[in-house]
Design an enzyme around this catalytic site. Structure first.
Site, PDB file in Angstrom:
ATOM      1  N   HIS A 115      42.145  44.843  41.472  1.00  0.00           N
ATOM      2  CA  HIS A 115      41.108  45.155  42.037  1.00  0.00           C
ATOM      3  C   HIS A 115      40.122  45.296  40.563  1.00  0.00           C
ATOM      4  O   HIS A 115      40.880  45.662  40.191  1.00  0.00           O
ATOM      5  CB  HIS A 115      41.076  46.696  42.402  1.00  0.00           C
ATOM      6  CG  HIS A 115      41.738  47.244  43.166  1.00  0.00           C
ATOM      7  ND1 HIS A 115      42.864  46.540  43.848  1.00  0.00           N
ATOM      8  CD2 HIS A 115      41.053  47.444  45.003  1.00  0.00           C
ATOM      9  CE1 HIS A 115      43.286  47.253  45.108  1.00  0.00           C
ATOM     10  NE2 HIS A 115      41.874  47.599  45.984  1.00  0.00           N
TER      11      HIS A 115
ATOM     12  N   ASP B  50      41.467  48.218  38.599  1.00  0.00           N
ATOM     13  CA  ASP B  50      42.535  48.012  37.573  1.00  0.00           C
ATOM     14  C   ASP B  50      42.680  47.507  36.414  1.00  0.00           C
ATOM     15  O   ASP B  50      43.689  48.103  35.548  1.00  0.00           O
ATOM     16  CB  ASP B  50      43.403  47.185  38.704  1.00  0.00           C
ATOM     17  CG  ASP B  50      43.598  47.214  40.021  1.00  0.00           C
ATOM     18  OD1 ASP B  50      42.905  48.385  40.277  1.00  0.00           O
ATOM     19  OD2 ASP B  50      43.647  46.535  40.437  1.00  0.00           O
TER      20      ASP B  50
END
Lengths: 437, 437, 437, 437
Positions: D99, D102
């Site tokens: 993501h 992240d």
């Protein structure tokens, strides 16, 4: 008459056998961990589902057209029994199990019931002798007749309670006469449909009384089998009093029955109660009330008792691991309380299903033994709790210290304990490696 | 500082009140069935969810931006407490409840923990006195700190067990000092994540030992409140040892603790365990272990503890019907162990939610009293079990008859009992008519 | 013959009526929000559960001993129908509904089936005329006969597919002849038991074909009722193809049937599929496929279709709120697809159950109208989405902007949007205040 | 810096390997059914769970103390990425997934977000090149930031919708730059918490618009990866719009997006939606929307997303059997969207877990290939539907016959079809024999 003429006795063919109706894992006389597989597993064919059910479900009519269900009189019952013994013999399992009404004609007459039971006990005895088959357990069906609409022992009507006593008396008599190793009480409708019409305390008391009468009767009779309660959370009732292992333990404690009754755990009943089967087995063993197992499986997406034949080797391996670690079965065993799917209309399906169940348990046994021998789990667990064998641990757990003492020690030593890893995936990997090889 | 300056004390406005922040049903000083509503319901605001949670969930960050959570030191804690007392006062409920760590700064030091607790106990005492607020229960949080990764009393590490003892000692001391009426033990992580690494028997023994230490400590201290265990089946654990009422009763029986501890039932915990809340209340009452209630509701489609504020008048009416029939609460009460939805970011939402919860319980009380007064249920139930008061019934239930005696009587009298209707819909209609009027 | 001689026509008695068999809320001719209650609710008695079921469940035999089920030949069927019309008349609801096999003798002969249907259509027509009763919907039972073991339209055998066509043809013919307002297709066994023996794509294609044949037949016939599909997730099957509203919409889209078929939602089917009933109603309305409702309730703790009579006023209020907001029923209505509990053996229980169901819906209607009139919900929702009516909102939703355009605007305006409260508890409180007054 | 200095690259050791950190079944370059195992399985390490989660759950604080999470600035992010690549390299899997958030520091500034993404894209590119690692998919986290409280595309605030567009634009840009083979949209909060505040039709329309913008952007960008929607029924929301495969198909149909987007199926999401994973895979394949898999497992007793590493060889075998029968993955693969248990605090646990997952899939691949080669299932299925290849079958399914024609043929031929056995246990036995050998 032979009911399955095309099926021979099912042989053990070894792990690569290609014979369709053969065992790959179940080799009854093979010794493993000091017992034969037969003696470890003590498998049993259940007459109820296997012989009496003709494929009807709540939305549709019969589908199986079993030849042994054409007549329902005593001759028909004997035909049914004979079909059952043929099945047991061809599968080569040592045990069978039955309910009273599985083997006698329906009747409302107490006397007729008694005489039917007497006659059928003799017939069963003959067939057992001929076939070298033993009885894992007998039981009385206290939920099918309309009189048991509101339960049997927990019926609001004491005459119905008495009828239940009548059935249990004769079913236990038959069980004893046939050398049954256990007698099972399943509380099919011992529970409630709605709390609005229910006096919980009264019904618990009735159930406690009934179980006490059964225990006393066992001693009066000199029956030396084990009494088993079979937990189930619901279905057909909204709530059944023997919901799960904890509920049965609570009940046995309340009525002074610990030591007198054990549990007959069913896989699908465990999962309907929200527990893994592993949990129920481990809990019953931890509470010293483990007795026997009804082997089947449920469907994780369905909320009723699907009673499918077991195929879940991983689940049964862990259950067997626990059972073996506690010394294995004594009077109990694995009974196939499982049904074909309603659409499995070919008589051969009965054999495929049992072979799958038997081989699942046989393989689970082999894998559970491997888990024990490899000892990854047992070493990890032993090491994990090692602190409780230290001076501090023994003091905390068993000494005469108080809560305040422990608190003071925490302050004095300025304890700041660091937890260790639980190693769950490490252990799961070890189990995976052992089961799938 | 005032945290909710726009909100006045919430008044009772009667059943047609249009004032948004008013009660329609809760009239604390109104007497009904011989007690004031306040005394019947004994409602309590929970500091944990209501004050300490800032809206974070497992998938997203904080959303509430509570002004009293800006600082986490002792000044911040006092601000939090002050906000709590403002809320309690404006809602007009008599009680609050708290965990140790709800009101003190985080620390790994046993000594600091102790001194924080001492200081905060004084602050809480002052605020209680000023506001005329009482403490329903205190408790220790034995699941949030990383040391409790594997449980507290059931940790594999005895030093962690000792830390739990340290916290309970001081949380109970605070509870006693503040006149708390109960002390609660919630087994947040007292259970297992996987049976693969767990010694069930050992962990049960640890838990039994811990509870015994707590009971003894209570007597040593002279604390005269009630000790409560709070059942929950799972979450965060895979399985919690105090799964449901039956599991707690089984546990108390095994460790000789019956009579020493009761249960604090939570609505959503009951439903997660596969029971109706009504069932858990009725069961606890039937087993004489009913203590208190955490009032919330779950979501029937979701499998975790949603802890929503109660709005389900029908469910709470039936629970109150049972509780009132057994004499009402003694030391227990209704604690709002409920959380706002994470998206309810307006501070006023805290008031809407509590008003809904309070009025739900108040209306449920009124309806439960009506059910008692109308007596349709109680008459039906009394009549349903009338057979057990007959000679035959008393004989069957309590006499010295045996199973065989009952069986013989069935045969001799050729009994063919006919069951009566359970009248479920008739009773449901009566309840419906009483609740919705 | 009169089957319920002790029961008079059930009168409306008003909200405080103490007459046991009276309505407190259902006043059929009362006008509310521009329609009579009768026209809003369009309630219907279901012949299947109410007349044909004799109390058998999967664990036990018949319990009801209905006098109209003694004979199963055509005379017996007519007796059953007459009992049904007596019930409908005494309850004062305008509609009934039936399956083909509810009213004819069992037969394997296609011709006999056809002639039975013809004869019974006449009998039903006469009784409808005499009683002023209308037909909400007809349907064919394509799941009870053993030929439908593997489904009807999705059977692996095209002859069974053809038999299903035969039944639908004649059931639809009867429905048309009797002025039925809808024709229902419930996919009782249109699904699978195991994916191992199933060709999903083939079975979907068969089902699509069957539905297309049904649609074409409707036009050929000139039947102007609505075709309804009834979603259910499973039971008796492991998985049913018309699982829920989304699955039906997906299916109708795939086979070009949108606009031709709507859904008949059942409360308990919704909850078995993991949805609130409110969700299924709102979804069907949002997808323009809402048709009719089978009104019952499930048990939140049980995983099968309990088909209990509705009593949950809160749930039905929210459903009616949605339905009314979309203009109310057109051809659909509320059919009581509900069963007595098996232990409710008194014929009066049939009346208690229906009165509860009817009054639940009547009260829900009154409360839903109140929710609309008070407009707290609708105002909140309108305000919540107001941003989408702004220039920016219209641009984002419908303009010719691209993803990149929106992203650039975020950067250029340095947007840092703050979400508003969702106000869930505020709205729940408003609903609670409206339902419980 | 090396984060796992004690762990070497994990070798393939063969089925009896006793090396703890070795593969028994995964031999990446081994060819089986014409592809290497690596190419069949296309496994991927997920950065979110594996690198970003520090052990916090809703009831307790961090437990892992990951060294790469000490700093949260850009240096900290790079450390995290480096730890990830070390893990990927040592496991020897070809892909990773991430993501946006992240790998970048948190920010509310649109510009900062953009520049962080640009900088990190370069860093990731370098590491990929060095390690020979590829990107299975990228995605944007549209649920963690508080602005997404009510969803992203379905937020009531169009500025929040625009922020979501901003993130997707840059996450897709990074994905394209890094050669990602797919771009995933998980509707974390695209759903509702309560229908009371929700305009379903409006929110569906917003979601349809958003997806259309994403599709158009993909083409504008020239990104040639596959767009994937990831179904999940609920959690954290009460209801998520991409509930299951059927709901996604319904949505794609409604908004004209069929052919543009496929599904990324997660095992535990399937089971939370009430389906077997096998069902969701087979359904997506039958509807031509199968894309990729998030491989994990749930806990059958728990009602939330436990995201455990896969170990269930039987379930994954059946899924792979379906996937292989449809030609295998194209752009998709198996991503480990799985978390350690919170109590697995030893860094080695990360390796045990991944090895278990990788070996489970590798063994499942081997077994699925065996199922295909043995062809018991495929032969049975082909034979089962043979009737549809007959003249009558083709006529019924595809001809220009009408419902009435079929009905007439039933009468004329007096059809009384007999269903054949579904052979479920026979097939289950075949599967059991193939999996456990």
């Amino acid at each position: 008459m032979e009911y399955f003429p095309s099926v021979p006795e099912v042989p053990y063919g070894g792990p690569r056998s290609d014979t369709p109706l053969s065992f790959r894992h179940y080799n009854p006389k093979e010794t493993i961990l000091k017992r034969t597989m037969e003696d470890h597993l003590r498998m049993s064919v259940c007459f109820w589902h296997t012989l009496c059910w003709n494929g009807r479900d709540i939305f549709g009519e019969d589908t199986f057209a079993r030849p042994w269900l054409v007549r329902s009189d005593m001759e028909g019952q004997k035909a049914k029994v004979d079909a059952g013994f043929e099945l047991v013999r061809k599968l080569g399992v040592p045990f069978y199990s039955f309910h009273d009404v599985d083997v006698i004609p329906a009747t409302d007459s107490p006397k007729e019931y008694e005489s039917y039971m007497a006659e059928m006990t003799e017939h069963l005895g003959r067939r057992m002798e001929e076939g070298g088959v033993r009885l894992l357990w007998g039981t009385a069906n206290l939920f099918g007749h309309r009189r048991y609409l509101h339960g049997a022992a927990t019926s609001p009507d004491p005459e119905i309670f008495a009828w239940a006593a009548h059935q249990v008396r004769h079913a236990m008599k038959a069980t004893q006469a046939l050398g049954g190793e256990n007698y099972v009480l399943w509380g099919g409708r011992e529970g409630y449909e709605t709390l609005l019409n229910t006096d919980l305390r009264q019904e618990r008391r009735q159930l406690g009384r009934f179980m006490r009468l059964v225990v006393d009767h066992k001693y009066a009779l000199g029956f030396d089998g084990t009494l088993l309660i079979e937990p189930k959370p619901h279905e057909p009732t909204k709530h059944q009093y023997d919901y799960d292992v904890a509920a049965v333990h609570s009940f046995l404690s309340e009525f002074g029955l610990l030591g007198e009754m054990k549990v007959n755990l069913e896989v699908n009943h465990a999962t309907l109660a929200g527990h893994s089967f592993h949990h129920e087995v481990a809990s019953a063993l931890a509470l010293d009330i483990f007795g026997s197992v009804d082997a089947n499986r449920g469907d994780p997406q369905l909320g009723w008792d699907t009673d499918q034949f077991p195929a879940q080797t991983d689940e049964m391996t862990l259950a067997l691991y626990e059972i073996l670690n506690h010394g294995g079965f004594s009077s109990g065993g694995f009974n196939f309380d499982a049904r074909l799917r309603r659409a499995s209309t070919d008589p051969i399906d009965l054999f495929s299903a049992h072979i799958m169940g038997i081989d699942t348990l046989a393989l689970a046994l082999r894998r559970a033994v491997a888990l024990i021998e490899e000892s990854t789990l047992s070493s990890f667990v032993a090491n994990r709790y090692r602190g409780w064998s230290s001076d501090f641990g023994r003091h905390a757990l068993g000494g005469d210290c108080s809560l305040a003492d422990l608190s003071k020690q925490v302050v004095e030593s300025d304890l700041r304990p660091e937890p260790e890893s639980g190693g769950q995936e490490h252990l799961e990997l070890a189990v995976h490696r052992t089961i799938y090889r």
